[in-house]
Write an enzyme that holds these catalytic residues in place. Sequence first.
Site, short mmCIF file in Angstrom:
data_model
loop_
_atom_site.label_atom_id
_atom_site.label_comp_id
_atom_site.label_asym_id
_atom_site.label_seq_id
_atom_site.Cartn_x
_atom_site.Cartn_y
_atom_site.Cartn_z
N SER A 222 0.83 -1.20 0.00
CA SER A 222 0.00 0.00 0.00
C SER A 222 0.86 1.25 0.00
CB SER A 222 -0.91 0.02 1.23
OG SER A 222 -1.65 1.23 1.27
N LYS B 70 -4.30 -6.70 3.48
CA LYS B 70 -4.28 -5.59 2.52
C LYS B 70 -5.70 -5.30 2.01
CE LYS B 70 -2.72 -2.58 -0.52
NZ LYS B 70 -3.72 -2.45 -1.55
N HIS C 12 -7.41 -3.43 4.70
CA HIS C 12 -6.83 -2.08 4.66
C HIS C 12 -7.59 -1.23 3.63
CE1 HIS C 12 -4.31 0.85 2.54
NE2 HIS C 12 -3.65 1.05 3.67
N ASN C 13 -7.79 -1.81 2.45
CA ASN C 13 -8.49 -1.07 1.39
C ASN C 13 -9.95 -0.82 1.75
OD1 ASN C 13 -6.04 -1.39 0.12
ND2 ASN C 13 -6.92 -1.96 -1.84
N GLU D 255 -9.98 1.98 4.00
CA GLU D 255 -9.68 3.14 3.14
C GLU D 255 -10.95 3.64 2.44
OE1 GLU D 255 -7.69 3.22 -1.19
OE2 GLU D 255 -6.34 2.49 0.37
#
Length: 627
Positions: free
Chosen positions: A297, A352, A355-356, A359
């Site tokens: 990222s 990940k 995480h997105n 986000e």
Amino acid sequence: MNLNKVIFLMGVSGCGKSTIGELLSEELRIPFFDGDDYHPQANIKKMSDGIPLNDEDRYDWLVTLNKLAKNQLQNNSCVIVCSALKESYRKILSRDIPNQVKWVHLEGSFDQIFERLNSRENHFMSSDLLQSQFDTLEQPKNALVVNIGLKPQEIVEKITKKIKMKSEFGLFGLGVMGKSLSRNLAQKGFTISLFNRELKGTEENVAIDFKSAHKELESAKAFSDIEAFVNSLQTPRRIMLMVNAGNITDMVIEDLIPYLSDGDVLIDGGNSNYLKTKERYDYLKAKNIHFIGVGVSGGEEGALKGPSIMPGGNKEIYNLVKPYLDSIAAKDRNNLPCCTYIGEEGSGHFVKMVHNGIEYVEMQLLAEVYTMLKHLGNNPDEIADILESFTCKANSYLLGITVDILRKKDGDDWLVNKIVDKAGNKGTGNWTTIATAQLGAPSTLIASALFARYTSFYKEERLEASNNFRSNPSAINLNIEDVLNAYQFARIVNHYQGLKLISEAGKAYNWQLNLSEIARIWTNGCIIKSDLIMDLIPVLKEDDNILTSKTIIDQVKSLKPSINKVVSECILNELAIPCLSESVNFFNGYTAAYSAANLIQAQRDYFGAHTYQRTDDASGKFHHTNW
């Protein structure tokens, strides 16, 4: 362009070329050829009779060795031993391949070599011819000169140190992220090989042109041929795939497999689905090839200057690539790499993915704050000033770039006013929403943020619906402090839900996850880096559930009145704030000691005999009623 190399070990007879050549080829794991084995019979007889060879005798022999070198270079590097005493001989040997030749001159005194020749048995070269070789020798200008007084292994170490024939690390795919990561690796001093496919007439010389455009890539090797690319790497090979997620990743793996060896490591640095990573891990394991799924990222700038890196796979194999990933990662406030071993199989890509998802929500929350502040009569510059004032309490990367975006002008107007209000997505929000449903974890804000993007895409329908249904809302009664507090409240709920989803996945897939470490590597280099993430590191050391922390509990209690007010005002005035409203809806449900789910369970039992448990039965037994 083929960047394999041929090492010509040269020097007078008796200097130890063959011994060193064999050792060097073993060290570099490339083929070895002794030039003496390619002499025509006439030359061997002449030397055996004590007659020195002349230039005419040597010509065909040198041409043969040149052809040998060119043939070998098509597939690999190699070591060739040849006396190559004159500059004219060396020109023949390097004909058509001058940039792929490395000269190593093994140098010693006459007496030293004379003694060696006399102790050598069954060789056609007599010590009587040694003086003629010294007389013929023309010192090479561009050769690595090594004194033969050193021990053989010391000579080999000196050569390998000076001539690095194999790259340490390979980058497959030179898109935006691949280019930035390759430059990052090169800047850290690693020898790398680069690969990108070529399409005649549209994309040609991609890797070569990219290498030429950046000084730090001067020692990198650029390829458009897969076999040459793979052969350029030290074993076990470490190849990072920077290609689009999905079928392309599988196609690339299949293209690479024929050229890989047991123990090689493929690293998927794309946004792959974690379930596919698990499949690829198992598939390649059966072929004795290791696979690591790595979440990266930070976007283009982060990849170049230091991203947050989330690797998952076998820990022992991860250690083979750890030095490279640690080196290119961003650094936290203690100067530790924002890279940590996540867990087995697809855990790196799962983290990940979440995480997105977090986000998505962080972006949507800022969009909702923007909506409110615009409705309060502020222009983009004024909104930027207000958001900038938030940084003392809610600083984050996304907040910072939002300020920059809002201040950007295009002519007499702000650029943001000219951008069509249709938000795209690349799939990770969709995957996260599916995963949260599959795992039964209530990451409701991620789903709301995703569906908000989907809703935005119905632009034409929204225009028609606006005419059909919208009234003229009255002015909202909100102060900036309430907006900031509501924003902070929703962000805490978002991070709770995202981290809870990771925790539930760890339990379901038996991944030994460290949420505090995951939060730490999110403190720099990634899109969701923020002061809040920094504050959560010590909290997560105590409990995976941040809502059990007294500090967080006190903070949420102080923010709750503001989120209640903000959501109420916006709904009454017909402003869409899906994530802000969902944050308080979720929280009210999450904190309710008694919910209406008892009625739902009764309904399920009524039409489907799904049974229920009773509050007056401590045994936990399931009951059914004939309604």
